[in-house]
Design an enzyme around this catalytic site. Structure first.
Site, short mmCIF file in Angstrom:
data_model
loop_
_atom_site.label_atom_id
_atom_site.label_comp_id
_atom_site.label_asym_id
_atom_site.label_seq_id
_atom_site.Cartn_x
_atom_site.Cartn_y
_atom_site.Cartn_z
N ARG A 1 -12.41 6.86 -1.32
CA ARG A 1 -11.49 5.80 -0.93
C ARG A 1 -11.97 4.46 -1.49
O ARG A 1 -13.18 4.23 -1.60
CB ARG A 1 -11.39 5.70 0.59
CG ARG A 1 -10.81 6.91 1.25
CD ARG A 1 -10.48 6.62 2.69
NE ARG A 1 -9.30 5.79 2.82
CZ ARG A 1 -8.05 6.25 2.71
NH1 ARG A 1 -7.82 7.51 2.49
NH2 ARG A 1 -7.03 5.42 2.83
N HIS B 1 -3.64 -5.59 2.32
CA HIS B 1 -3.26 -5.68 3.73
C HIS B 1 -3.97 -6.90 4.34
O HIS B 1 -4.53 -7.71 3.65
CB HIS B 1 -3.82 -4.48 4.52
CG HIS B 1 -3.38 -3.15 4.10
ND1 HIS B 1 -2.20 -2.61 4.50
CD2 HIS B 1 -3.99 -2.20 3.36
CE1 HIS B 1 -2.11 -1.37 4.05
NE2 HIS B 1 -3.17 -1.10 3.34
N CYS C 1 0.79 -1.23 0.00
CA CYS C 1 0.00 0.00 0.00
C CYS C 1 0.83 1.29 0.00
O CYS C 1 1.37 1.65 -1.03
CB CYS C 1 -1.01 -0.04 1.14
SG CYS C 1 -2.39 1.09 0.86
N1 GLN Z 1 -2.10 6.96 1.95
C1 GLN Z 1 -2.36 6.03 0.95
C2 GLN Z 1 -3.75 6.12 0.36
O1 GLN Z 1 -4.74 6.38 1.06
C3 GLN Z 1 -2.03 4.64 1.48
C4 GLN Z 1 -3.02 4.06 2.45
C5 GLN Z 1 -2.61 2.75 3.04
O2 GLN Z 1 -1.41 2.40 3.15
N2 GLN Z 1 -3.59 2.01 3.50
O3 GLN Z 1 -3.86 5.93 -0.83
#
Ligand code: GLN
Length: 250
Positions: A127, A194, A93
């Site tokens: 998101r 993850h 990520c």
């Molecule tokens: N900051 C990044 C995003 O939101 C990575 C997020 C994460 O590692 N879960 O795209």
């Protein structure tokens, strides 16, 4: 054998228990008679050429990424060199985003990346959150599935000649539209998954260990003795089921 792991920024990049990936690698190596020696590599710590068989970087939100990004950029050449000379690498990520050319975060600021993977990432407004199921073929003719959980605002667009880690069966993946997830370059893998990733995808943990062993002792990656993996198979089944129920990309 000793497998030398460099864990980049463990204090900053450890969202959704990404550090658990190291626990899985340690245990699965031990069960085959190998010892994982993990060096935490924080800000200001030099990445010594040839010192690691496997590099690992976890995920984090924009705030944590911004804290380590300048130091990571200073390590760009060392990381690219390590992969070019056969070290294995896993990036998750936030770490995955910063191993490309760069990430433009929610506040519009640009964090330059390592330039290992051929991709760029720009944060969107919505998101992408949920369970993911992928199909990958790391070895020709050997299709395998990976299950995990994604939560990112960043949309990662691969260069035309960059190889994705897998195709999205259910979930969003790199950008929610391309159908690609992650990136693969030689023995380096980057992904949004993850969960942590490796407990429910033990075949990928073993693939990484075999690549790291090949780096350490030369020659082809060894075939590792199979482990029972009953809990791991069940964990994969539950995660894959959740991804299927979500009904695919939206
Ligand atoms: N900051 C990044 C995003 O939101 C990575 C997020 C994460 O590692 N879960 O795209």
């Amino acid at each position: 054998m000793t497998i030398r792991v460099g864990h980049l920024y463990p204090d900053y990049l450890n969202i959704y228990a990404d550090r658990g990936n190291i626990a899985v690698l340690t245990r699965r190596a031990e069960l085959r008679g190998h010892q994982l020696v993990v060096q935490p590599i924080g800000i200001g710590v030099e990445l010594v050429p040839g010192a690691h068989d496997l590099l690992y970087i976890g995920g984090g939100q924009d705030r944590e990424q911004a804290l380590i990004a300048p130091d990571l950029a200073d390590k760009s050449e060392a990381i690219r060199h390590a992969v070019a000379e056969g070290a294995a690498l896993l990036a998750v990520c936030g770490g995955y985003q910063l191993l490309g050319r760069g990430y433009r975060g929610r506040d519009g600021s640009f964090m330059p990346g390592v330039g290992l993977f051929g991709h760029e990432t720009v944060a969107g407004t919505k998101r992408m959150i949920g369970d993911v199921l992928l199909e990958c073929e790391l070895e020709p003719g050997a299709a395998r599935q990976l299950a995990g959980f994604e939560n990112h605002a960043g949309r990662t667009v691969l260069d035309r000649d960059a190889e994705p880690l897998g195709r999205v069966l259910h979930g969003f993946g790199n950008d929610g539209t391309s159908g690609f997830e992650g990136c693969r370059l030689e023995r380096a893998i980057g992904t949004y998954l993850h969960g942590p990733l490796l407990p429910r995808n033990p075949w990928l943990a073993d693939w990484l260990l075999a690549q790291a062993l090949a780096h350490g002792r030369g020659g082809e990656p060894p075939i590792l003795e199979p482990l029972p993996d009953e809990l791991e198979v069940e964990a994969f089944r539950v995660a894959a089921g959740r991804a299927r129920e979500r009904g695919g990309r939206r």
